[in-house]
Design an enzyme around this catalytic site. Sequence first.
Site, PDB file in Angstrom:
ATOM      1  N   GLY A 525       0.768  -1.260  -0.153  1.00  0.00           N
ATOM      2  CA  GLY A 525       0.062   0.178  -0.076  1.00  0.00           C
ATOM      3  C   GLY A 525       0.928   1.266  -0.170  1.00  0.00           C
ATOM      4  O   GLY A 525       2.132   1.191  -0.109  1.00  0.00           O
ATOM      5  N   GLN A 526       0.182   2.402  -0.011  1.00  0.00           N
ATOM      6  CA  GLN A 526       0.924   3.606   0.135  1.00  0.00           C
ATOM      7  C   GLN A 526      -0.021   4.520   0.829  1.00  0.00           C
ATOM      8  O   GLN A 526      -1.133   4.756   0.883  1.00  0.00           O
ATOM      9  CB  GLN A 526       1.201   4.107  -1.437  1.00  0.00           C
ATOM     10  CG  GLN A 526       1.752   5.176  -1.632  1.00  0.00           C
ATOM     11  CD  GLN A 526       2.204   5.556  -3.066  1.00  0.00           C
ATOM     12  OE1 GLN A 526       1.830   4.883  -3.853  1.00  0.00           O
ATOM     13  NE2 GLN A 526       2.797   6.757  -3.178  1.00  0.00           N
ATOM     14  N   GLY A 528       0.713   8.818   3.165  1.00  0.00           N
ATOM     15  CA  GLY A 528       1.391  10.066   3.214  1.00  0.00           C
ATOM     16  C   GLY A 528       3.012   9.956   3.479  1.00  0.00           C
ATOM     17  O   GLY A 528       3.644  10.763   3.200  1.00  0.00           O
ATOM     18  N   PHE A 529       3.348   8.835   4.370  1.00  0.00           N
ATOM     19  CA  PHE A 529       4.498   8.539   4.759  1.00  0.00           C
ATOM     20  C   PHE A 529       5.475   8.199   3.685  1.00  0.00           C
ATOM     21  O   PHE A 529       6.774   8.381   3.408  1.00  0.00           O
ATOM     22  CB  PHE A 529       4.703   7.592   5.688  1.00  0.00           C
ATOM     23  CG  PHE A 529       6.053   7.310   6.394  1.00  0.00           C
ATOM     24  CD1 PHE A 529       6.882   6.339   5.858  1.00  0.00           C
ATOM     25  CD2 PHE A 529       6.297   7.908   7.596  1.00  0.00           C
ATOM     26  CE1 PHE A 529       7.947   6.279   6.497  1.00  0.00           C
ATOM     27  CE2 PHE A 529       7.585   7.878   8.063  1.00  0.00           C
ATOM     28  CZ  PHE A 529       8.552   7.076   7.467  1.00  0.00           C
ATOM     29  N   GLY A 530       4.842   7.172   2.802  1.00  0.00           N
ATOM     30  CA  GLY A 530       5.468   6.708   1.436  1.00  0.00           C
ATOM     31  C   GLY A 530       4.635   5.376   1.340  1.00  0.00           C
ATOM     32  O   GLY A 530       3.439   5.085   1.544  1.00  0.00           O
ATOM     33  N   VAL A 532       4.504   0.981   1.535  1.00  0.00           N
ATOM     34  CA  VAL A 532       4.510  -0.204   2.549  1.00  0.00           C
ATOM     35  C   VAL A 532       5.030  -1.557   1.439  1.00  0.00           C
ATOM     36  O   VAL A 532       4.206  -1.672   0.778  1.00  0.00           O
ATOM     37  CB  VAL A 532       3.597  -0.329   3.518  1.00  0.00           C
ATOM     38  CG1 VAL A 532       3.666  -1.535   4.434  1.00  0.00           C
ATOM     39  CG2 VAL A 532       3.319   0.859   4.167  1.00  0.00           C
ATOM     40  N   LYS A 546       7.969   0.096   5.861  1.00  0.00           N
ATOM     41  CA  LYS A 546       7.493   1.360   5.542  1.00  0.00           C
ATOM     42  C   LYS A 546       8.516   2.208   5.176  1.00  0.00           C
ATOM     43  O   LYS A 546       9.475   2.667   5.925  1.00  0.00           O
ATOM     44  CB  LYS A 546       6.809   1.975   6.799  1.00  0.00           C
ATOM     45  CG  LYS A 546       6.122   3.257   6.443  1.00  0.00           C
ATOM     46  CD  LYS A 546       5.782   3.772   7.667  1.00  0.00           C
ATOM     47  CE  LYS A 546       4.520   3.454   8.243  1.00  0.00           C
ATOM     48  NZ  LYS A 546       4.005   4.224   9.537  1.00  0.00           N
ATOM     49  N   ASP A 643      -4.235  10.087  14.894  1.00  0.00           N
ATOM     50  CA  ASP A 643      -4.584   9.848  13.638  1.00  0.00           C
ATOM     51  C   ASP A 643      -5.313   8.711  13.519  1.00  0.00           C
ATOM     52  O   ASP A 643      -4.807   7.620  12.954  1.00  0.00           O
ATOM     53  CB  ASP A 643      -3.447   9.972  12.744  1.00  0.00           C
ATOM     54  CG  ASP A 643      -3.927   9.981  11.214  1.00  0.00           C
ATOM     55  OD1 ASP A 643      -4.882  10.241  10.903  1.00  0.00           O
ATOM     56  OD2 ASP A 643      -2.918   9.582  10.208  1.00  0.00           O
TER      57      ASP A 643
END
Length: 837
Positions: A525-526, A528-530, A532, A546, A643
């Site tokens: 998946g993807q 805001g951090f980058g 995975v 991640k 969050d």
Amino acid sequence: MRTITNHHFCNFLLFFIFLTIFPTISISADTLTATQSIIHNQTLVSPGDVFELGFFTLEHPGEWYVGIWYKNIPDRTYVWVANRDNPLANSSGIFKLEDGNLFLLDQGQNLVWSSNITKGENPVAQLLDSGNLVVREANTNNETNNYLWQSFDYPTDTLLPDMKLGWDLSAGFNRFLTSWRAIGDPSSGDFSFKLDYRGFPEIFLWNKQERKYRSGPWNGLRFSGVPEMKPIDYITFNFVTNQDEVYYSFSIANKNLLSRLIVNPTGTLQRLTWIPDTNQWNPFWYAPKDQCDNYGECGPYGICDSNASPVCKCPKGFSPKNQQTWNLRDGSDGCIRKTDLNCTKDKFLHLTNMKLPESTTSYVDRTMNIKDCEALCTRNCSCTAYSNSDIRNGGTGCVIWTADLIDLRQYTDGGQDLFVRLAASDLENGGNTTTLIIGITVVAGVLLLGLIAYVIWKRKAVKRRGKIQMKGPLERSQDLLLNEVIISSKEYSGESQPDELELTLFDFDTIATATNNFSDENKLGQGGFGCVYKGRLVEGQQIAVKRLSRNSGQGTEEFKNEVRLIARLQHRNLVRLLGCCSEMDEKMLVYEYMEHRSLDSVLFNKARSSLLNWQRRFNIICGIARGILYLHQDSRFRIIHRDLKASNILLDGEMNPKISDFGMARIFGGDQAEANTKKIVGTYGYMSPEYAMDGLFSAKSDVFSFGVLVLEVVSGKKNRGFYHSNSELNLLGHAWRSWKEGKGLELIDSTAGDTYQAHEVLRCIQVGLLCVQERAEDRPSMSTVVLMLNSDTATMSQPKTPGFCLGRNTLETDSSTSKQDESCTVNQVTVTMLDAR
């Protein structure tokens, strides 16, 4: 089954016809004689109108019971059920006293339940104000030793004041609590609370045949494992042990105060007190309450400390038995000795504020003092530890353990002293000259080696500094990143020295190999951090990686924050961080792999949502609640996640939830209640009104997000992007309207199946709505939420208007990375949120 004779059948038939003709006939208020019976709509009432006995039914109309409940409590609360595992098929039963025996018969005169006694000349049955149903001779008073039979000897799930929990050794029977199967089902459930009288007696909470929790032995003032069990003006705790009986009980000085101890169907012990002003049961105490309450959490000789991170530690002279699993924060294998014992030369390690180890196989002598106890343990080469049996008046009595020490726990306050046998070489001994000389030599050697190591490190640091100066600003910041994380941890821990991160540092090549060079096939998946990625280490362990996007402006701070926080947290409902990588401009976090990925990928996917039946959904809700409670209250730091959302809840192979993504989390001080931020971070649809509008966040902000999650799990619908077909309401608005109209059950996701229990679903919806109330002060704390979710009998307040957005928005994505501004209305107040994460 016992079949009644024709003579008895005729008597019963005549009696039934008589009651049909004269339906208003009643029996004596609190007493049942041999000439009286109770049928449907008739009851016994204790002399002071405290308790009532009669027939009742719950969720299944075809199942009827005889039981005892509080008479004047609006929300009927049952404390005893006679035929809990053998319900009547309808209300046409009869409860009577005959030949000194209480009988419950069905309409066919078949025996359903009896008190199973055969003595008595002129007995009567009486319901007392204590809640005890007794059979006694009519010409005797209410002294306990005159009872022919009493319901207090056969408890169900509730311990009332002056009721004994434990063994009558002379009669050979055990009084213990057994949970209901479910809220609407009083049949015997899986959980039981039983006293073990062997050795140094203590009480265990069992899940079928597995120990779940242990009270610790009675130390004269309280149970060793319940330090909060302190003397209270109106409650007296009692523990009796002699050759005839071993039992625990409690007494209430104020008879107007109602208090009870229960085992609920989910396996939680609760002490509840009735508050007349609020008309509800107030949770006074519960267990298990944290990770260290789990039986044997840290294995043999391992000490559990909920204030430490990780919670498991080995005492001096011991080391982890399985270092690999210990590094992964699984301490269940426990600790082993570094040095073998040598009997008469051994010494004792003094541990303070301890929960004594499991004591069912221990030896107890209540006449010894602690010096004699030490001497006895020293002479017995099998002795592994000793302690006082009674901590009053400076300590008396002696307890000796000869087996491995299981279920040790250390408290900051409470507990007692424990002396653990240790090889003399593993303890400091300043009185021995030879040992002192050896010690000085060793210290000098260590200092010399330390000096050499420092010189080598200094030379490397100079070289490294020179290399860093040659790099660009971004590369220099990446090389120094981990050092910044470790140094900054000092600020958050409140300790004089920065904490050491027990974290594996992976090199880039190792992770690249594990993820097949970050191939698209391995991409999970993807965000805001980058991105995975799924990976597999050389030794076979599956991982999730991640990888920070190089273009992420917030990534560096997120990375440091996550390493700083989650590396020190350990809970079954938090994702486990295995390690990290920081090389050049690469920053990566390595987690345990979650087979079912994130909650949103299952919950909101029509093809996969059927995997989540109601029981799994309920377990997910409870697991998330326990994880947040740990963050807010029971962890080393007080942490606000900020969050919480479905995509940040991961599911393992058994669908157990794990909270993840601590990049936006904030640590609060011990006395800090709330904070303010100019940058609003989080995800639309999960943010509380006060946070979205004013940047004000607190533990109640997480509570709001949790409430949204609860309603999403129940309904299978997203709060953001869901609108009721006939209105402009989002999920919260729709749930609120359905609740007010008495249509709460219409919210449940059709893919959850039809095996759910209505009261459980409604309880979750009510909890969810209580959590999303507009005013932060109206929302419950997470400790209250956990109690409400796990309590069958707790009375919950009615929710007030939730804080929710009205008006359809054209922005359909719920990605937390959106940079667009969004206007929404929170109860008619318009707010524009900037800097959305």
